[in-house]
Scaffold this active site. Structure first.
Site, PDB file in Angstrom:
ATOM      1  N   CYS A   1       4.791  -5.250 -10.042  1.00  0.00           N
ATOM      2  CA  CYS A   1       4.901  -6.171 -11.163  1.00  0.00           C
ATOM      3  C   CYS A   1       5.938  -5.700 -12.174  1.00  0.00           C
ATOM      4  CB  CYS A   1       3.568  -6.295 -11.911  1.00  0.00           C
ATOM      5  SG  CYS A   1       2.223  -6.850 -10.886  1.00  0.00           S
TER       6      CYS A   1
ATOM      7  N   GLY B   1       8.801  -8.139  -8.610  1.00  0.00           N
ATOM      8  CA  GLY B   1       7.769  -9.069  -8.178  1.00  0.00           C
ATOM      9  C   GLY B   1       8.348 -10.448  -7.993  1.00  0.00           C
TER      10      GLY B   1
ATOM     11  N   ASN C   1       1.259  -4.074 -15.312  1.00  0.00           N
ATOM     12  CA  ASN C   1       1.915  -3.562 -14.110  1.00  0.00           C
ATOM     13  C   ASN C   1       1.195  -2.277 -13.732  1.00  0.00           C
ATOM     14  OD1 ASN C   1       4.891  -1.551 -13.778  1.00  0.00           O
ATOM     15  ND2 ASN C   1       3.794  -2.584 -12.159  1.00  0.00           N
ATOM     16  N   GLY C   2       0.743  -2.186 -12.499  1.00  0.00           N
ATOM     17  CA  GLY C   2       0.077  -0.965 -12.077  1.00  0.00           C
ATOM     18  C   GLY C   2      -1.228  -1.275 -11.371  1.00  0.00           C
TER      19      GLY C   2
ATOM     20  N   CYS D   1       6.289   8.090 -11.970  1.00  0.00           N
ATOM     21  CA  CYS D   1       6.445   7.795 -10.536  1.00  0.00           C
ATOM     22  C   CYS D   1       7.856   8.168 -10.066  1.00  0.00           C
ATOM     23  CB  CYS D   1       6.209   6.306 -10.303  1.00  0.00           C
ATOM     24  SG  CYS D   1       6.723   5.720  -8.671  1.00  0.00           S
TER      25      CYS D   1
ATOM     26  N   TYR E   1      13.916   4.219  -5.433  1.00  0.00           N
ATOM     27  CA  TYR E   1      14.028   2.871  -4.886  1.00  0.00           C
ATOM     28  C   TYR E   1      13.638   1.742  -5.836  1.00  0.00           C
ATOM     29  CZ  TYR E   1      12.719  -1.173  -1.996  1.00  0.00           C
ATOM     30  OH  TYR E   1      12.582  -2.427  -1.491  1.00  0.00           O
TER      31      TYR E   1
ATOM     32  N   CYS F   1       4.704  12.050 -10.540  1.00  0.00           N
ATOM     33  CA  CYS F   1       3.777  11.655  -9.479  1.00  0.00           C
ATOM     34  C   CYS F   1       4.602  11.612  -8.202  1.00  0.00           C
ATOM     35  CB  CYS F   1       3.164  10.285  -9.749  1.00  0.00           C
ATOM     36  SG  CYS F   1       2.119   9.765  -8.357  1.00  0.00           S
TER      37      CYS F   1
ATOM     38  N   CYS G   1       2.722  10.037  -2.798  1.00  0.00           N
ATOM     39  CA  CYS G   1       3.001   9.435  -1.487  1.00  0.00           C
ATOM     40  C   CYS G   1       3.744  10.400  -0.566  1.00  0.00           C
ATOM     41  CB  CYS G   1       3.742   8.109  -1.635  1.00  0.00           C
ATOM     42  SG  CYS G   1       5.087   8.161  -2.794  1.00  0.00           S
TER      43      CYS G   1
END
Ligand code: SF4
Length: 502
Positions: A27, A53, A129-130, A270, A276, A472, A475
């Site tokens: 978002c 989004g 957003n999140g 993040c 990206y 963070c 991933c």
């Protein structure tokens, strides 16, 4: 924002679509206070944030009489707000807006944000957003208390928590709500007295503060909140600063007020935003994204150089990293793959056969730049690996003598629970195979990913501090800094079900 089953990562609603084999930002948010063109600026801001989004967009405005107006629709910003009649229905000097990336098959209008509710203190609209990692648990508790949910988004949890809070002011009610949620989020909210922005305590998702200046012909001092700086540029607002992790900013007629209910906490922004998600012309946490991506490419070249004749980016997101790789390695950079920007999203049906065709529709090999050459393909990530495999086949079919692949992120071995749409872990190629196996499956002569420390170096850190990581990076590491409460609940429930049947 996540819909339904918020305890697990979910499949892209656009499975089979043009970007099926990527992580997706979910978002973008935008808000403006004190501008005669508030809704129009919000539409422009959302347009700049369209990459965050594409499934739906919404705007809520607040007029001079304190009346709220809303328009929401499925589809792109231009499809929903490119109409003078719609914009005329959004009067006022303040507004907030939201772009939504659908995370399940349910792209229902009732889930499109901003969400709006009437309270005893007046109207209240919120967009976020999140992803809240305890949304399911909170939702169950709220439903038990009699709250009636109108949507399946976790964003609605904020609305109900504000509604039942015993505090008197809107800001105190929102702080009360925020203290009960866990997760990674940036939100914008609007009520009769102010525009409010908030970031989660670790600042995982981005939010920036801007100011509309007199030179734009608008009232000086108008405030803007947005996910990325590229949306400030489009409305002619100047960048003021990033909203800090855990900070709440209140923008009203008196100016900007900062509230920090969580005290100072180390940031865990993040890291994938740099790789990206963010638009290359945005400045994220003080760092220009485009430059950063080039530095990541250069670091990748230093770590995993290989003899070749040409560096070819996988467009569009691999371009800056490929430029950095080419500069560092001294190997020429060429657009050996051309992207067709006019592939309609609805043109591609989510079947395996058409998915195969979809890659060819989106990308074509530029044979003249590839034939007979040793090619290094540079891309930002490998998620399922399906697109990478097709691109390698296409480059080989165009006559490349060798195909090497270099990836400007470490292997994505874990799902994201913090607002990024990712496949479940079992479908992440790097979670199932080591690099050598991945190279064999994708069909390249060699494959290398940037190391985690290399990525941190490219971001100006000496290396990743495992005890205090600056970002963070869950991933890549599985180091989830925010508790996955709903996920744990779900695991426990499944375990007890297993025990019950065994
Ligand atoms: S898990 Fe990955 S994609 Fe998700 S917030 Fe963390 S770094 Fe970003």
């Amino acid at each position: 924002m996540v819909t339904t089953h918020p305890w697990s990562p979910v499949e892209a609603a656009t499975a089979g679509g043009p970007d099926d084999d990527k992580f997706h930002e979910e978002c973008g948010v935008f808000g403006v206070w004190q501008s005669v063109d508030a809704a129009a600026l919000t539409a422009l801001g959302l347009h700049a944030l369209q990459h965050r989004g594409q499934e739906a967009a919404g705007i809520v405005s607040l007029d001079e009489a304190g009346i709220f107006h809303a328009h929401k629709g499925l589809g792109l910003v231009g499809e929903n707000f490119g109409n003078a009649k719609v914009m005329a229905g959004l009067p006022g000097r303040a507004s907030i807006g939201h772009n939504r990336y659908a995370t399940t098959g349910e792209t229902a209008l009732r889930n499109v944000q901003p969400l709006y509710a009437d309270f005893e203190f007046g109207g209240f609209a919120v967009a976020h957003n999140g992803n809240l990692t305890n949304a399911h648990q909170l939702r169950r508790a709220l439903v038990r208390r009699g709250c009636l949910f109108q949507s399946t988004t976790d964003s609605e949890v904020f609305v109900h928590l504000v509604a039942i809070s015993l505090y008197s002011t809107v800001v105190d009610r929102l702080i009360d709500a925020i203290k009960q949620v866990q997760g990674a989020y940036s939100l914008v909210a609007l009520h009769n007295g102010a525009l409010i922005g908030a970031r989660d305590p670790l600042g995982v998702r981005p939010l920036v503060l801007g100011r509309l200046g007199a030179e734009t012909g608008r009232a000086a001092g108008g405030g803007v909140l947005t996910s990325e700086t590229c949306a400030l540029d489009i409305v002619g607002a100047e960048f003021v600063r990033d909203v800090e992790p855990g900070e709440i900013v209140v923008v009203d007629d008196q100016g900007v007020r900062s509230i920090k209910p969580f005290g100072r906490q180390p940031s865990r922004f993040c890291i994938f935003e740099y790789i990206y998600f963010a638009r290359p012309d945005s400045v994220v946490e003080g760092t220009p994204v485009y430059e950063t991506r080039k530095r990541i490419g250069a670091e990748l070249a230093r770590e995993s150089g290989v003899a070749a004749d040409v560096i070819v980016p996988v467009p569009d997101s691999g371009v800056p990293a490929a430029m950095g790789y080419a500069t560092e390695s001294g190997i020429p950079f060429e657009l050996g793959i051309i992207r067709n920007h006019y592939v309609g999203r609805t043109f591609i049906e989510p079947t395996d056969q058409i998915r195969h065709l979809g890659v060819k529709l989106k990308h074509s090999a530029n044979r003249a730049m590839i034939e007979g050459k040793r090619v290094i393909l540079v891309d930002d990530s490998i998620v399922r690996g399906t697109t990478s495999k097709k691109i390698v086949e296409m480059v080989r079919a165009a006559g490349a003598s060798e195909v090497h692949m270099r990836i400007s992120s470490p292997p994505t071995t874990h799902s994201c629970y913090y607002g990024i749409d990712t496949p479940e872990r079992g479908k992440l190629m790097a979670a199932q195979h080591d690099t050598a196996e991945m190279a064999r499956i994708i069909g390249v002569d060699s494959l290398a990913f940037i190391s985690l420390d290399g990525l941190y170096r490219a971001l100006g850190k000496p290396a990743r501090d495992p005890l205090k990581p600056a970002y963070c990076d869950a991933c890549f590491t599985g180091d989830y800094a925010i508790p996955l409460t709903d996920q744990q609940d779900n695991n426990e429930r499944q375990l007890s079900l297993l025990h019950a049947v065994s």
